[in-house]
Design an enzyme around this catalytic site. Structure first.
Site, PDB file in Angstrom:
ATOM      1  N   SER A   1      -8.512  17.800   7.962  1.00 44.69           N
ATOM      2  CA  SER A   1      -9.920  17.535   8.256  1.00 44.69           C
ATOM      3  C   SER A   1     -10.289  16.179   7.675  1.00 44.69           C
ATOM      4  CB  SER A   1     -10.773  18.629   7.612  1.00 44.69           C
ATOM      5  OG  SER A   1     -12.060  18.135   7.303  1.00 44.69           O
TER       6      SER A   1
ATOM      7  N   HIS B   1     -10.948  47.378  17.457  1.00 45.24           N
ATOM      8  CA  HIS B   1     -12.315  46.844  17.245  1.00 45.24           C
ATOM      9  C   HIS B   1     -12.344  45.805  16.117  1.00 45.24           C
ATOM     10  CE1 HIS B   1     -13.840  50.408  19.524  1.00 45.24           C
ATOM     11  NE2 HIS B   1     -12.851  51.009  18.894  1.00 45.24           N
TER      12      HIS B   1
END
Ligand code: ARG
Length: 445
Positions: free
Chosen positions: A277, A155
């Site tokens: 970036s 999970h």
């Protein structure tokens, strides 16, 4: 020039629409189309439909065209519908009437079936090789880092101790099952459809067993109607196997993206394997794995695409089938690119050997403690409760010296067994038989 030209011109718009992207796609089939023709005419001579001298002349010319195809200079000219028409046109242009004899006992329907199978055999081989390379990297890394623990999740919540050895080895074993599927698809592919002609056979006394041998196939699609039904079916089954490989890769890519995130910090990529970036000067992004993930997710749509293109068609040839080539032919190179770059990246990846020392992972050792107490005689449920209460009260102190011994666990990865699985599957792809057959065919004439 159309093979089916009977003196009436086709509307230019109709021609453009029906040819579609076929000239572009058929270039990839050229070599295979020529090889198929060499087998076909060798068989025609053996049953008396060509003279020996005619066969020699045709083989020699086909070999020249094969060399053109191999050098990447083969073109399908404007006004020529497809690769089959182009090769026949070239033969007729060079040899006149002898060239006109080559199409006895076949149709473009079984020609394209054959071409696609020969093409797919070659491409499956490249895929198997690329999978094998990635597999070797994974096994090597698994062995190298087998003693280094990392947190395991369920999970996406921290769960139990895992290890880098387990993580790398898991994807290696996954690839062995993917190749098992690919081998099944390979066996479906590796049967000869030639001689089914338009889908109903021929009144010529063809020897289909001979072309099967000449082309190195494992056997033939016996029933001529079934042979034609194989169009789309072969591609769909191969696509399922490729999509299984793609699913392994996209899961691996997602893990790798997550593990390189600062919030996980399990992996680091060398700078030259990352991208920057335009605005944030600090960024080192795992774009490679993101693109592998997206490309491999796209590949998993392929079986559905093929299913839908060929959906609800009755038996017999339909032009619908032509469209499958547009999605099927490019997929091999797309997947192989992903396999190759993934192998490169995983070789370069730097792992964090101390990740497990971070205090936020202490609770993943809770089950170890429960098991220790159960081994000492406390019933499992009682031990579970005791440890649970200690955790709630903040009194749990983990013992990080763990001992997992069963097969496939942290302490016993069974990588040798996984390598044996891979070896056994690889043996089931008999590429050398094909090499021998194709080489012999090219040496004729
Ligand atoms: N380009 C066609 C295809 O890929 C070749 C077969 C043409 N056959 C026909 N009957 N029109 O299916």
């Amino acid at each position: 020039m159309k093979l089916w030209d009977k003196g009436q011109a086709t509307n230019a718009e109709i021609e453009k629409f029906t040819v579609g992207r076929d000239r572009e796609m058929d270039i990839f089939l050229a070599k295979h189309d020529i090889l198929g023709s060499m087998a076909h005419i060798t068989m025609l001579e053996s049953v008396g439909l060509l003279e020996k001298s005619e066969l020699q002349i045709l083989l020699r010319e086909l070999k020249k065209i094969y060399a053109i195809a191999e050098s990447g200079k083969f073109v399908i000219e404007e006004g020529v519908e497809d690769v089959h028409s182009q090769v026949e046109a070239m033969l007729i242009q060079e040899l006149g009437d002898i060239g006109k004899k080559i199409h006895s006992g076949r149709s473009r329907n079984d020609q394209v079936l054959l071409d696609l199978k020969l093409f797919t055999r070659e491409k499956i081989r490249e895929t198997v090789e690329a999978v094998h390379t990635l597999f070797n990297v994974l096994i090597r890394q698994s062995e190298k880092y087998k003693a280094v623990l990392m947190p395991g999740y369920t999970h996406l919540q921290i769960a139990m101790p895992s290890s880098f050895g387990l993580w790398f080895g898991a994807y290696a074993e996954s690839l062995t099952d993917d190749l098992r599927l690919l081998n099944a698809a390979w066996q479906i592919c590796n049967r000869n459809p030639l001689g089914s002609a338009a889908g109903y056979g021929s009144s010529f006394p063809l020897n289909r067993t001979l072309t099967t041998e000449l082309l190195g196939f494992d056997g033939l699609n016996y029933n001529v109607v079934y042979a034609q039904m194989g169009r789309g079916k072969m591609e769909r089954n191969v696509a399922f196997a490729l999509s299984s490989i793609a699913a392994t890769l996209s899961k691996l890519a997602f893990d790798a993206c997550m593990f390189t995130s600062q919030n996980f910090g399990f992996f680091k990529l060398p700078d030259e394997c990352t991208t920057g970036s335009s605005i944030m000067p600090h960024k080192k992004n795992p774009d490679v794995f993101e693109l592998v993930r997206a490309k491999c997710n796209k590949i998993q749509a392929l079986p559905q695409q093929i299913t839908l293109i060929a959906n609800n068609l009755p038996s017999g040839y339909f032009r619908d089938l032509q469209i499958i080539k547009e999605v099927f032919i490019p997929v091999f190179d797309e997947l192989n690119d992903c396999l190759q770059i993934a192998a490169y990246m995983l070789k370069e990846v730097k792992i964090n050997e101390h990740i497990i020392e971070d205090r936020k992972y202490e609770l993943i050792f809770s089950v170890e403690e429960v098991n220790k107490r159960a081994l000492a005689g406390i019933p499992f449920r009682d031990a579970y409760k005791q440890v649970g209460i200690e955790i709630e009260e903040g009194k749990f102190t983990p013992d990080k010296n763990i001992a997992h011994t069963h097969e496939g666990s942290i302490g016993n990865l069974c990588n040798a067994e996984i390598e044996k699985l891979m070896e056994d599957i690889l043996k089931q792809f008999d590429f050398s038989k094909i090499d021998k057959a194709e080489k012999a065919l090219l040496q004729q004439g």
